[in-house]
Design an enzyme around this catalytic site. Structure first.
Site, PDB file in Angstrom:
ATOM      1  N   SER A 145      -0.269  -4.962  -5.395  1.00 33.40           N
ATOM      2  CA  SER A 145       0.369  -3.695  -5.046  1.00 33.40           C
ATOM      3  C   SER A 145      -0.650  -2.598  -5.292  1.00 33.40           C
ATOM      4  CB  SER A 145       1.584  -3.470  -5.953  1.00 33.40           C
ATOM      5  OG  SER A 145       2.051  -2.135  -5.825  1.00 33.40           O
ATOM      6  N   TYR A 159       5.147  -3.324 -14.320  1.00 32.67           N
ATOM      7  CA  TYR A 159       4.982  -3.927 -12.983  1.00 32.67           C
ATOM      8  C   TYR A 159       3.529  -3.776 -12.515  1.00 32.67           C
ATOM      9  CZ  TYR A 159       5.294  -4.110  -7.839  1.00 32.67           C
ATOM     10  OH  TYR A 159       5.085  -4.386  -6.513  1.00 32.67           O
TER      11      TYR A 159
END
Ligand code: NAP
Length: 250
Positions: A145, A159
């Protein structure tokens, strides 16, 4: 076993994973559509693929548990007896929180699914694909990401850190198996319009973030899936250990 290659997509029931399954089937892959809980969504993807003349199988299994992993790979072995591609797509986020507010349970689950789950799936894939183990080679694509680079302060640093781990893992594994017929790459999606934002308590996040995206729009699941399909394909035969931003310039 048929002449068609077999692809396992973790979290193939919705979002980016579902797009990868549909596009891969169109390219001739036989697709294992893994899901954690949403059987209806997984069945829907499988039905679509079969209706278009492709081959797909829905397989339940939580990649964050050993039981889930065992059932996923038992299904792959039982149904196809071969594996040629893995997309480590299953991933979770949490509710927006500061690091000093995060519980140990949250951190354990984040790393169990996003990091250990992806590493365990890659291990099982290498055991089946690497020429060192008698396999015929293959390709692995991991989902990182842009958060891995940006850090996601005040939202979900846990995350972001889990995706940072995926980045190091991708480079290391790619080099480890480079002479064994297995390529390992990653994509870094930016803000993509999927359910993941609602699961993190921010259902409108994709539309509300357009000002920080140079292209002034969120990406689509298909736009990420096309990049993943490229990295899986023979067109990327000299690409390993690489990272591809799919982020509208962010
Ligand atoms: P999504 O719409 O929330 O879909 C998640 C998928 O993963 C679903 O198919 C879900 O299955 C499955 N899943 C969740 N936990 C699982 C587990 N423990 N075991 C097996 N499957 C599990 O997510 P997405 O937006 O498509 O994201 C896919 C990947 O891209 C993730 O790794 C995410 O971190 C990454 N990514 C997304 C964005 C974005 O903006 N969307 C940006 C950067 C990176 P069920 O249907 O059964 O729940």
């Amino acid at each position: 076993m048929s002449g068609h290659k077999v692809l396992l997509v973790t979290g193939g029931s919705r979002g980016i994973g579902a797009s990868v399954c549909r596009l891969a089937a169109r390219d001739g892959w036989q697709v294992v559509v893994n899901y954690a809980a949403n059987r209806e969504a997984a069945d829907g993807v499988v039905e679509e693929i079969r209706a278009a003349g492709g081959t797909a199988l829905a397989v339940e299994g939580d990649v964050g548990t050993e039981i889930g992993l065992a059932s996923i790979f038992a299904a792959v072995d039982g149904a196809f007896g071969q594996l040629d591609g893995l997309v480590n797509n299953a991933g979770i986020i949490g509710m927006p929180a500061r690091v000093d507010e995060m519980t140990t349970e949250r951190l354990d689950r984040m790393f169990a699914v996003n990091v250990i789950g992806s590493i365990r799936c890659a291990q099982e894939a290498v055991r089946r694909m690497s020429t060192r183990h008698g396999g015929r080679g293959g390709a692995i694509v991991n989902l990182s990401s842009m958060a891995a680079l940006i850090g996601a302060a005040g939202q979900y640093v846990d995350y972001a850190a889990s995706k940072g781990a995926i980045e190091s893992f991708t480079v290391g594994l790619a080099r480890e198996v480079a002479t064994e017929g297995v390529r390992v790459n990653l994509v870094r999606p930016g803000i993509i319009d999927t359910d993941i934002h609602a699961s993190g308590g921010l259902p409108d996040r994709a539309q509300q973030s357009v000002a920080v995206i140079p292209m002034h729009r969120p990406g689509t699941a298909d736009e990420v899936a096309h990049s993943i399909l490229y990295l899986l394909s023979d067109a990327a035969s000299y690409v390993t250990g690489a990272a591809l931003n799919v982020s509208g310039g962010r």
